[in-house]
Scaffold this motif. Structure first.
Motif, PDB file in Angstrom:
ATOM      1  N   ILE A  38       0.873  -1.172   0.000  1.00 24.33           N
ATOM      2  CA  ILE A  38       0.000   0.000   0.000  1.00 24.33           C
ATOM      3  C   ILE A  38       0.913   1.226   0.000  1.00 24.33           C
ATOM      4  CG2 ILE A  38      -0.127   0.175   2.550  1.00 24.33           C
ATOM      5  CD1 ILE A  38      -3.166   0.685   2.186  1.00 24.33           C
ATOM      6  N   THR A  39       0.407   2.370  -0.475  1.00 27.29           N
ATOM      7  CA  THR A  39       1.152   3.624  -0.308  1.00 27.29           C
ATOM      8  C   THR A  39       0.212   4.604   0.379  1.00 27.29           C
ATOM      9  OG1 THR A  39       0.505   4.493  -2.480  1.00 27.29           O
ATOM     10  CG2 THR A  39       2.575   3.267  -2.381  1.00 27.29           C
ATOM     11  N   TRP A  40       0.789   5.489   1.197  1.00 25.98           N
ATOM     12  CA  TRP A  40      -0.057   6.447   1.921  1.00 25.98           C
ATOM     13  C   TRP A  40       0.667   7.774   2.100  1.00 25.98           C
ATOM     14  CZ3 TRP A  40       2.346   2.304   4.314  1.00 25.98           C
ATOM     15  CH2 TRP A  40       3.163   2.573   5.415  1.00 25.98           C
ATOM     16  N   HIS A  41      -0.097   8.802   2.507  1.00 21.83           N
ATOM     17  CA  HIS A  41       0.455  10.145   2.686  1.00 21.83           C
ATOM     18  C   HIS A  41       1.161  10.226   4.030  1.00 21.83           C
ATOM     19  CE1 HIS A  41       0.838  14.472   2.907  1.00 21.83           C
ATOM     20  NE2 HIS A  41       0.504  14.531   1.620  1.00 21.83           N
ATOM     21  N   LYS A  42       2.417  10.675   3.985  1.00 24.58           N
ATOM     22  CA  LYS A  42       3.240  10.686   5.203  1.00 24.58           C
ATOM     23  C   LYS A  42       2.604  11.532   6.312  1.00 24.58           C
ATOM     24  CE  LYS A  42       7.813  10.764   4.678  1.00 24.58           C
ATOM     25  NZ  LYS A  42       9.131  11.318   4.356  1.00 24.58           N
ATOM     26  N   ARG A  43       2.017  12.679   5.957  1.00 25.94           N
ATOM     27  CA  ARG A  43       1.490  13.586   6.994  1.00 25.94           C
ATOM     28  C   ARG A  43       0.115  13.172   7.497  1.00 25.94           C
ATOM     29  NH1 ARG A  43       3.046  17.926   3.975  1.00 25.94           N
ATOM     30  NH2 ARG A  43       0.907  18.669   3.793  1.00 25.94           N
ATOM     31  N   THR A  44      -0.767  12.771   6.592  1.00 23.56           N
ATOM     32  CA  THR A  44      -2.153  12.471   7.010  1.00 23.56           C
ATOM     33  C   THR A  44      -2.358  10.987   7.347  1.00 23.56           C
ATOM     34  OG1 THR A  44      -2.886  11.959   4.771  1.00 23.56           O
ATOM     35  CG2 THR A  44      -3.005  14.279   5.454  1.00 23.56           C
ATOM     36  N   GLY A  45      -1.456  10.113   6.844  1.00 26.10           N
ATOM     37  CA  GLY A  45      -1.623   8.672   7.068  1.00 26.10           C
ATOM     38  C   GLY A  45      -2.700   8.069   6.172  1.00 26.10           C
ATOM     39  N   LYS A  46      -3.245   8.878   5.256  1.00 26.97           N
ATOM     40  CA  LYS A  46      -4.359   8.403   4.409  1.00 26.97           C
ATOM     41  C   LYS A  46      -3.806   7.627   3.202  1.00 26.97           C
ATOM     42  CE  LYS A  46      -8.476  10.242   2.116  1.00 26.97           C
ATOM     43  NZ  LYS A  46      -8.152   9.744   0.769  1.00 26.97           N
ATOM     44  N   PRO A  47      -4.306   6.381   3.002  1.00 25.75           N
ATOM     45  CA  PRO A  47      -3.827   5.588   1.849  1.00 25.75           C
ATOM     46  C   PRO A  47      -4.240   6.201   0.506  1.00 25.75           C
ATOM     47  CG  PRO A  47      -4.941   4.182   3.459  1.00 25.75           C
ATOM     48  CD  PRO A  47      -5.234   5.597   3.835  1.00 25.75           C
ATOM     49  N   PHE A  48      -3.391   6.035  -0.507  1.00 24.98           N
ATOM     50  CA  PHE A  48      -3.710   6.502  -1.865  1.00 24.98           C
ATOM     51  C   PHE A  48      -4.537   5.466  -2.628  1.00 24.98           C
ATOM     52  CE2 PHE A  48       0.378   8.801  -1.050  1.00 24.98           C
ATOM     53  CZ  PHE A  48      -0.179  10.078  -0.991  1.00 24.98           C
ATOM     54  N   HIS A  49      -4.555   4.220  -2.127  1.00 19.61           N
ATOM     55  CA  HIS A  49      -5.288   3.139  -2.800  1.00 19.61           C
ATOM     56  C   HIS A  49      -5.419   2.001  -1.805  1.00 19.61           C
ATOM     57  CE1 HIS A  49      -1.334   1.154  -3.219  1.00 19.61           C
ATOM     58  NE2 HIS A  49      -0.891   2.342  -3.553  1.00 19.61           N
ATOM     59  N   ASN A  50      -6.206   0.998  -2.146  1.00 21.81           N
ATOM     60  CA  ASN A  50      -6.286  -0.212  -1.318  1.00 21.81           C
ATOM     61  C   ASN A  50      -4.957  -0.962  -1.379  1.00 21.81           C
ATOM     62  OD1 ASN A  50      -8.943  -0.001  -0.459  1.00 21.81           O
ATOM     63  ND2 ASN A  50      -9.762  -1.089  -2.232  1.00 21.81           N
ATOM     64  N   PHE A  51      -4.784  -1.959  -0.490  1.00 24.76           N
ATOM     65  CA  PHE A  51      -3.655  -2.872  -0.626  1.00 24.76           C
ATOM     66  C   PHE A  51      -3.752  -3.538  -1.995  1.00 24.76           C
ATOM     67  CE2 PHE A  51      -3.209  -3.034   4.059  1.00 24.76           C
ATOM     68  CZ  PHE A  51      -1.831  -2.978   4.141  1.00 24.76           C
ATOM     69  N   ILE A  52      -2.655  -3.585  -2.731  1.00 23.75           N
ATOM     70  CA  ILE A  52      -2.622  -4.322  -4.003  1.00 23.75           C
ATOM     71  C   ILE A  52      -1.983  -5.674  -3.687  1.00 23.75           C
ATOM     72  CG2 ILE A  52      -1.731  -4.380  -6.371  1.00 23.75           C
ATOM     73  CD1 ILE A  52      -1.808  -1.301  -6.353  1.00 23.75           C
TER      74      ILE A  52
END
Length: 513
Positions: free
Chosen positions: A93-107
């Motif tokens: 998964i990838t996510w935003h360092k500051r908000t912790g919000k994922p950019f997509h589901n686990f692939i």
């Protein structure tokens, strides 16, 4: 009973996040399971060939099984000395360092969105040039650092190509990476990040080496590969030892902080659980997929298309390398047969297969060949007749597992220049006496089956127990091993030749469907 006083920490927790199930086991000092809990992993299929996991669902399942297992053991969280986490590999998964919000589901590692990209790279002139350069360097210097690049092949199981896909197709991830605000994580990294409320960001060597982006010899994220695939190197987590104090869970989650003492990839964890600590020790896991792993000590071995080197574990100064070969669709095919009501209980299958002298010429072609060299191969039955019954179909499925074990074992014997010692099997399909006996006959070696088939979980517990001083050393761990059965060769492998030749012939007719 739940304990009100400050009880000493006498138990270790291990969570195994597999492809089909998330399980938690509570172990005592004798490595006996005192309580357990499991939940089914819900895969999402947003498009044909795509396989994803919802991060929030996985998180709630992870927390849920820990609470349920500790409760089932009649314990309090204060009595837990440490937590070990074993995870499926290559799912990221990838996510935003500051908000912790994922950019997509686990692939998922099972996702095929990069299949075309993988094929075009594997057939590219550039890759052939890389092979030649590094083969020559390896030949001239004998230095193992040139071995892995000389065998570099891409696979749909690895994260590398799918990560490249993310930066080409998900604009927010690309933008965040430019500003150094994008984090990459396999399942272990993301769980650690959540368990510590964002304060710890790390992975271990076994998980890193399973992504296809980490160089096992230099033990670094591979900048050359990242450049080739346009992946920013800034997104990767620091890499730590496998058996290591990663920090503690935030006390709000379980009421008390629990030390996170091990993170490990599932196949490497099963290897550790089987106590395959010596060069030449072999582990055969037959679960959703099938995996052969050989402990190669401090040496790397590889073979184009079939075997790849991995880091088994790193504990202090000790780094243990493994060579791995994989078979897809082992448990998957048996589960399909169960869903189609070819039988009502998996335990019946060995008996069904034994009830008929052979499969009457029926061959089962699994979805992927050994080490998945053709992602377009289609699962099928060949040689069906009016007299074919369900016993023949079941036998054909089980035979295909044993035949593929034989193919992979032969490659290992040829390519790994270390005398092979004990072979130890685990995973759900190792409970099938027909597959185990036939594999033993075909490879003409005895195979040990432990009393506990949940080896990924036990390995994570062992690694966490070593880091927390719960167990003292590997010698103590070996004494905790319990063998349930030993399968010795009973038939000459030549007796299987006609049916294996027919199966190989059927395999030849099925690619590129």
């Amino acid at each position: 009973q739940p304990d009100s006083g400050a009880a000493p920490a006498r138990y270790v927790l291990a969570v195994d996040v597999g492809s089909t199930v998330v399980k938690c086991h509570v172990y005592d000092r004798a490595a006996a399971v005192r309580g357990s809990s499991s939940r089914k992993v819900e895969s999402l299929y947003p498009r044909p060939g795509w396989v994803e996991l919802d991060p929030e669902v996985l998180w709630s399942q992870f927390i849920g099984v820990i609470k349920e297992a500790v409760q089932a053991a009649g314990l309090h969280m204060r009595q837990i000395a440490g937590l070990g986490i074993s995870t499926q590999r290559g799912t990221f998964i990838t996510w935003h360092k500051r908000t912790g919000k994922p950019f997509h589901n686990f692939i998922s590692w099972q996702d095929l969105r990069s299949a075309e990209l993988v094929n075009s790279w594997n057939n590219s002139l550039l890759l052939k040039v890389i092979h030649v350069i590094f083969t020559v360097l390896h030949f001239l210097t004998g230095n193992d650092r040139y071995l892995a690049p000389s065998f570099l092949t891409f696979s749909t199981h690895q994260a590398s190509m799918k990560l490249s896909w993310v930066f080409k197709n998900i604009h927010e991830a690309e933008e965040a990476a430019k500003k150094n605000n994008c984090c990459f994580g396999t399942v272990d990294t993301w769980l650690l990040y959540r368990l510590t409320k964002g304060s710890v960001y790390a992975t271990d060597y076994s998980n890193a080496s399973s992504t296809g982006i980490f160089e096992p010899f230099t033990k670094c994220w591979n900048p050359t590969l990242c450049n080739l695939l346009s992946i920013p190197v800034s997104i990767f987590p620091p890499v730590r030892d496998t058996s290591f104090n990663f920090g503690s869970t935030d006390s709000e989650i379980f009421g008390v902080p629990i030390p996170i003492m091990a993170m490990v990839a599932d196949q490497q964890s099963a290897m550790f659980g089987e106590c395959c600590f010596h060069p030449g020790d072999v582990k055969l896991t037959m679960g959703t997929g099938g995996f052969w792993n050989v402990n190669t000590g401090e040496h790397l071995f590889a073979s184009r298309g079939s075997l790849y080197p991995l880091i088994g574990w790193k504990i202090g100064e000790e780094v243990v390398y493994l060579t791995e070969g994989s078979i897809s669709d082992v448990g998957t095919a048996i589960k399909w047969a169960l869903d189609k009501e070819l039988f009502t209980n998996v335990d019946e299958t060995a008996e069904m297969a034994q009830s008929t002298a052979d499969s009457q010429g029926v061959c089962f072609i699994p979805g992927l060949q050994v080490s998945g060299d053709d992602p377009y191969l289609c699962a099928s039955f060949m040689g069906l007749k009016p007299s074919t019954n369900r016993n023949h179909l079941v036998r054909a499925i089980l035979e295909s597992v044993a035949f593929r074990n034989k193919l992979l074992y032969d490659i290992i014997v040829k390519k790994v220049h270390i005398p092979l010692r004990t072979i130890r099997a685990d995973g759900g399909v190792s409970n099938n006496s027909f597959v185990m006996q036939m594999t033993s006959d075909l490879i003409n070696k005895k195979i040990e089956k432990p009393a506990n088939a949940e080896m990924s979980s036990l390995g994570a517990a062992f690694l966490a127990g070593l880091a927390s001083g719960f167990w003292t050393d590997k010698k103590q761990l070996k004494k905790l091993r319990r063998i349930e059965a030993v399968f010795e060769p009973q038939k000459d492998s030549e007796e299987y030749r006609p049916s294996m030749d027919a199966w190989l012939q059927a395999m030849k007719h099925s690619p590129h469907w």
